[in-house]
Design a protein around this motif. Structure first.
Motif, mmCIF file in Angstrom:
data_model
loop_
_atom_site.group_PDB
_atom_site.id
_atom_site.type_symbol
_atom_site.label_atom_id
_atom_site.label_comp_id
_atom_site.label_asym_id
_atom_site.label_seq_id
_atom_site.Cartn_x
_atom_site.Cartn_y
_atom_site.Cartn_z
ATOM 1 N N THR A 33 0.815 -1.215 0.000
ATOM 2 C CA THR A 33 0.000 0.000 0.000
ATOM 3 C C THR A 33 0.843 1.257 0.000
ATOM 4 O O THR A 33 0.333 2.331 0.238
ATOM 5 C CB THR A 33 -0.931 0.029 1.230
ATOM 6 O OG1 THR A 33 -0.120 -0.004 2.398
ATOM 7 C CG2 THR A 33 -1.902 -1.113 1.237
ATOM 8 N N GLY A 34 2.137 1.147 -0.265
ATOM 9 C CA GLY A 34 2.995 2.318 -0.251
ATOM 10 C C GLY A 34 3.711 2.484 1.078
ATOM 11 O O GLY A 34 4.626 3.265 1.213
ATOM 12 N N ARG A 35 3.260 1.733 2.082
ATOM 13 C CA ARG A 35 3.928 1.738 3.390
ATOM 14 C C ARG A 35 4.586 0.381 3.582
ATOM 15 O O ARG A 35 4.057 -0.639 3.159
ATOM 16 C CB ARG A 35 2.908 1.970 4.510
ATOM 17 C CG ARG A 35 2.425 3.400 4.592
ATOM 18 C CD ARG A 35 1.626 3.615 5.857
ATOM 19 N NE ARG A 35 0.452 2.772 5.941
ATOM 20 C CZ ARG A 35 -0.726 3.081 5.426
ATOM 21 N NH1 ARG A 35 -0.893 4.180 4.763
ATOM 22 N NH2 ARG A 35 -1.754 2.267 5.582
ATOM 23 N N ALA A 36 5.709 0.393 4.259
ATOM 24 C CA ALA A 36 6.424 -0.858 4.508
ATOM 25 C C ALA A 36 5.669 -1.699 5.527
ATOM 26 O O ALA A 36 5.115 -1.178 6.489
ATOM 27 C CB ALA A 36 7.823 -0.549 5.022
ATOM 28 N N GLU A 108 7.115 4.857 -3.912
ATOM 29 C CA GLU A 108 5.762 5.404 -3.967
ATOM 30 C C GLU A 108 4.990 4.642 -5.043
ATOM 31 O O GLU A 108 5.552 4.285 -6.075
ATOM 32 C CB GLU A 108 5.811 6.889 -4.356
ATOM 33 C CG GLU A 108 6.268 7.807 -3.251
ATOM 34 C CD GLU A 108 5.184 8.078 -2.228
ATOM 35 O OE1 GLU A 108 3.984 7.865 -2.530
ATOM 36 O OE2 GLU A 108 5.532 8.476 -1.117
ATOM 37 N N LEU A 109 3.726 4.428 -4.803
ATOM 38 C CA LEU A 109 2.900 3.769 -5.811
ATOM 39 C C LEU A 109 2.357 4.815 -6.779
ATOM 40 O O LEU A 109 1.873 5.859 -6.344
ATOM 41 C CB LEU A 109 1.719 3.051 -5.145
ATOM 42 C CG LEU A 109 2.050 1.864 -4.266
ATOM 43 C CD1 LEU A 109 0.795 1.351 -3.585
ATOM 44 C CD2 LEU A 109 2.663 0.754 -5.084
ATOM 45 N N ASN A 110 2.421 4.518 -8.076
ATOM 46 C CA ASN A 110 1.799 5.435 -9.030
ATOM 47 C C ASN A 110 0.314 5.083 -9.176
ATOM 48 O O ASN A 110 -0.141 4.039 -8.704
ATOM 49 C CB ASN A 110 2.539 5.412 -10.379
ATOM 50 C CG ASN A 110 2.508 4.042 -11.039
ATOM 51 O OD1 ASN A 110 1.638 3.229 -10.781
ATOM 52 N ND2 ASN A 110 3.473 3.796 -11.908
ATOM 53 N N GLU A 111 -0.417 5.943 -9.831
ATOM 54 C CA GLU A 111 -1.877 5.782 -9.950
ATOM 55 C C GLU A 111 -2.256 4.464 -10.624
ATOM 56 O O GLU A 111 -3.156 3.759 -10.169
ATOM 57 C CB GLU A 111 -2.456 6.968 -10.739
ATOM 58 C CG GLU A 111 -3.961 7.004 -10.768
ATOM 59 C CD GLU A 111 -4.599 7.340 -9.431
ATOM 60 O OE1 GLU A 111 -5.801 7.037 -9.271
ATOM 61 O OE2 GLU A 111 -3.920 7.878 -8.543
#
Length: 187
Positions: A33-36, A108-111
């Protein structure tokens, strides 16, 4: 009506449905989810000592920073196998070696990737719904088999109870999916 009274084990059906929810939560934990999160490495297995072994059984998984996961591999000879397993896992993480410690910076996750992950989450949720409905079907078959030993009112009561249980667990799946999708789409 027969002498023996029909008794459906609702607790057993509920326990099995809870198992489907537990499996769903495990699958959701593995989604990035973008977090470790150490749980994101749980599904990864490594070819170790001639067999597939969960990654957390060949090293210590830590989360020292919000965007970093580290794996401290216990056996030096396993470092390359662990790195390879992480690269091939499809998590989209590029491992960096530092001796026996493998660092996994979480980008970071992109859209586009976020949308893809929400679709994967939806698939996991659908598998859980199917599992819950299979338990429901099993319960309904038990009721059908026991119809000789109960009145029509009792059969309807048991059917309603199984359906109520099913609706409650499908609701839990839907709520969990909604929460996970919001978490994934959060920038």
């Amino acid at each position: 009506m027969a002498d023996e009274e029909f008794e459906l084990d609702i607790d057993d059906l509920e326990r099995r449905m809870e198992g489907a929810i537990g499996a769903l939560r495990t699958e959701f934990a593995s989604l990035r989810t973008g977090r470790a999160s150490a749980a994101m490495l749980d599904p990864i297995t490594v070819e170790a000592y001639g067999q597939r072994t969960p990654l957390n059984q060949v090293g210590t998984v830590n989360v020292p920073e919000p965007r970093m996961v580290t794996v401290n591999v216990w056996d030096k000879s396993m470092v390359q196998a662990v790195e390879k397993a992480i690269r091939e896992s499809g998590l989209g993480i590029n491992p960096q070696l530092n001796g026996t410690i493998i660092m996994l910076p979480i980008p970071e996750l992109n859209e586009e990737r976020r949308r893809e992950l929400t679709r994967v989450a939806a698939q996991y949720a659908e598998h859980a719904r199917v599992a819950v409905r299979n338990v429901r079907q099993d319960g309904m078959q038990q009721i059908k088999k026991g119809k000789d030993n109960m009145s029509e009112d009792d059969a309807k009561m048991w059917s309603d109870e199984v359906q109520e249980l099913t609706d409650r667990f499908v609701g839990v799946v839907d709520k969990s999916l909604e929460t996970k999708q919001e978490e994934i789409m959060q920038v």
